[in-house]
Enzyme design. Structure first.
Site, PDB file in Angstrom:
ATOM      1  N   GLY A  79      40.999  36.794  47.948  1.00  0.00           N
ATOM      2  CA  GLY A  79      39.885  37.356  48.629  1.00  0.00           C
ATOM      3  C   GLY A  79      38.696  37.434  47.385  1.00  0.00           C
ATOM      4  O   GLY A  79      37.395  37.187  47.408  1.00  0.00           O
ATOM      5  N   ARG A  86      35.308  32.167  59.033  1.00  0.00           N
ATOM      6  CA  ARG A  86      36.821  32.186  59.530  1.00  0.00           C
ATOM      7  C   ARG A  86      36.656  31.148  60.895  1.00  0.00           C
ATOM      8  O   ARG A  86      37.558  30.261  61.240  1.00  0.00           O
ATOM      9  CB  ARG A  86      37.662  33.135  59.742  1.00  0.00           C
ATOM     10  N   LYS A 110      46.168  45.944  40.099  1.00  0.00           N
ATOM     11  CA  LYS A 110      47.439  46.466  39.639  1.00  0.00           C
ATOM     12  C   LYS A 110      48.455  45.312  39.442  1.00  0.00           C
ATOM     13  O   LYS A 110      48.514  44.472  39.909  1.00  0.00           O
ATOM     14  CB  LYS A 110      48.193  47.088  40.679  1.00  0.00           C
ATOM     15  N   GLY A 170      46.462  36.974  50.743  1.00  0.00           N
ATOM     16  CA  GLY A 170      47.942  37.355  50.809  1.00  0.00           C
ATOM     17  C   GLY A 170      48.927  36.460  51.104  1.00  0.00           C
ATOM     18  O   GLY A 170      49.847  36.178  50.428  1.00  0.00           O
TER      19      GLY A 170
HETATM   20  P1  AMP Z   1      43.464  42.882  43.585  1.00  0.00           P
HETATM   21  O1  AMP Z   1      43.104  43.040  45.071  1.00  0.00           O
HETATM   22  O2  AMP Z   1      44.720  43.353  43.161  1.00  0.00           O
HETATM   23  O3  AMP Z   1      43.128  41.419  43.272  1.00  0.00           O
HETATM   24  O4  AMP Z   1      42.517  43.730  43.132  1.00  0.00           O
HETATM   25  C1  AMP Z   1      40.932  43.568  43.060  1.00  0.00           C
HETATM   26  C2  AMP Z   1      40.309  44.855  42.546  1.00  0.00           C
HETATM   27  O5  AMP Z   1      40.630  45.049  41.248  1.00  0.00           O
HETATM   28  C3  AMP Z   1      38.679  44.737  42.523  1.00  0.00           C
HETATM   29  O6  AMP Z   1      38.431  45.582  43.709  1.00  0.00           O
HETATM   30  C4  AMP Z   1      38.437  45.092  41.142  1.00  0.00           C
HETATM   31  O7  AMP Z   1      37.167  46.010  41.183  1.00  0.00           O
HETATM   32  C5  AMP Z   1      39.526  45.847  40.659  1.00  0.00           C
HETATM   33  N1  AMP Z   1      39.721  45.844  39.181  1.00  0.00           N
HETATM   34  C6  AMP Z   1      39.291  44.675  38.411  1.00  0.00           C
HETATM   35  N2  AMP Z   1      39.286  45.134  37.006  1.00  0.00           N
HETATM   36  C7  AMP Z   1      39.528  46.504  37.200  1.00  0.00           C
HETATM   37  C8  AMP Z   1      39.695  47.395  36.107  1.00  0.00           C
HETATM   38  N3  AMP Z   1      39.393  46.914  34.882  1.00  0.00           N
HETATM   39  N4  AMP Z   1      39.678  48.918  36.287  1.00  0.00           N
HETATM   40  C9  AMP Z   1      39.777  48.948  37.728  1.00  0.00           C
HETATM   41  N5  AMP Z   1      39.846  48.283  38.719  1.00  0.00           N
HETATM   42  C10 AMP Z   1      39.766  46.917  38.392  1.00  0.00           C
END
Ligand code: AMP
Length: 404
Positions: free
Chosen positions: A362, A35, A206, A385
């Protein structure tokens, strides 16, 4: 709106908001200076133009992580730890002001001349920072003649140092820094002028975090490739058995309506056909590859399977613009990283063939680094974000404050 290059900086005091929120170890040693390095073009340019440079940033969440006496842990969250490295990077002495406002800050800034650099203490030590407080913003503004915002990572926050402060400068005395300008240019290119076919990969844990992005994408993307934990909420909403995979039951109806909405637009929404499933959430879990038609109880999907990898790569290779936000598996564990890494490589290959690719978020950024293809994609966003909100079509306070 003026560009930094249009402003007369000679002998001016220039207050620059950067994102120096770098990870530090317990002794205050910088673990990753990315950064800081990313802000250098703006900082060096301002110095070269004969200005006095006043730098401000936040570091961590000092008001959320109080010490054992219920007070701000000044030692842990102080920007003073960055002074030696910043001096090395800028090759100029850096004067540290132990508060970002008050007599010491204003005296230090008042006495400084062209070519000199002042680093102000963590803006989040001040209570008014995260509240966008006007009195704090005014005190910060009083330190300088010109305000430059180069902290894209906090552009979605309406804080005193990122948004409110800009109100005290007219349009000829404020500008984006080069880093921020580039982020806005690339984000806008994706939203408004992306060459078709446009493909977005939306992954991550999610669906609830990405609903607005998916809805916005349906306005202009030709293909949306869904992956990661969120796929299982979509699959379950179609009546499929997903075993113990991650699922947000409250969002089943919404996931179903997104699938229906895609069918009524020109957007093709892809769900993975198969998964790498595991008998527990563990790097050493037993694994197998199955079709997503039916995942047994006791097993969970932690990565897209080979069929999905193959068909997603085909879509990417036929695309002219690609946006990637979120990993398609638990890529932090080697057994579940294949899907994410293979998509990173497919994006690089498509970019080699002339596609434009924007990587935001990230985790996708670290996946691109891990796959060794960071120099084969078009643009890597520094603001997780902030880029997500930008692509959702929201007005970011840090951007609006400079543009108005
Ligand atoms: P996000 O911050 O919403 O982009 O989520 C990223 C996180 O989603 C990472 O830490 C991944 O390990 C997790 N992730 C990706 N695929 C899966 C999955 N099939 N089940 C659980 N966690 C997941």
């Amino acid at each position: 709106m003026a560009s930094l290059k249009d402003l007369d900086l000679k002998d001016k005091k220039v207050l620059v908001r950067v994102d120096f929120n770098v990870p530090l170890d317990k002794d205050g040693t910088i673990l990753d200076d990315t950064r800081m390095v990313k802000a250098l073009p703006t900082l060096k340019y301002i110095l070269e133009k004969g200005a006095c440079l006043i730098i401000m940033s936040h570091l961590g969440r000092p008001r959320k992580k109080l010490n054992e006496h219920g007070k701000i842990d000044v030692e842990k969250f102080s920007l003073k730890h960055l002074v030696p490295h910043l001096t090395e990077l800028l090759e100029v002495h850096v004067e540290f002001a132990p508060s970002c406002i008050g007599p010491s800050a204003s005296n230090t800034c008042m006495q400084a001349h062209r070519g000199e650099v002042i680093l102000l203490e963590n803006t989040r030590f001040e209570e008014g920072e995260t509240k966008g407080d006007e009195a704090l913003a005014q005190q910060l503004a009083d330190l300088a003649d010109i305000y430059v915002n180069d902290a894209f990572g906090t552009a979605h926050r309406e804080h005193a140092s990122t948004a409110t402060v800009a109100r005290y400068f007219d349009k000829d005395h404020k500008a984006f820094g080069f880093l921020m300008e580039n982020e806005v240019l690339n984000g806008s290119k994706m939203l408004n002028g992306a060459e078709k076919p446009v493909t977005a990969i939306v992954g991550g844990a999610k669906v609830s975090d990405k609903i607005q992005l998916i809805e916005k994408l349906m306005e202009f993307a030709d293909n949306i490739l869904i992956g990661g934990g969120m796929s299982y909420t979509f699959l379950k909403s179609q009546g499929k058995e997903i075993g113990d995979s991650l699922c947000e039951d409250d969002y089943l109806d919404l996931a179903h309506s997104l699938i229906k909405k895609a069918a009524s637009t020109n957007t093709q929404l892809y769900l993975p056909q198969d998964s790498v499933i595991a008998d527990r959430f563990d790097a050493d879990a037993n694994t197998k590859i199955v079709s997503n038609e039916q995942i047994e109880a006791g097993w969970m999907g932690l990565d897209i399977g080979p069929q999905a990898r193959h068909s997603y790569a085909e879509v990417l290779l036929a695309s002219k613009s690609i946006l990637w936000n979120g990993p398609v598996g638990v890529f932090e564990m080697e057994k579940f990283a294949q899907g994410t890494l293979s998509l990173a490589k497919a994006i690089a290959e498509s970019t080699d063939q002339g596609a434009y690719s924007l990587i935001g978020g990230g985790d996708s950024v670290s996946a691109v680094n891990q796959a060794g293809v960071s120099d084969r994609v078009s643009f890597i966003s520094t603001g997780g974000g902030a880029m997500l909100e930008f692509l959702e079509g929201k007005t970011l306070p840090g951007i609006a404050a400079i543009e108005s």
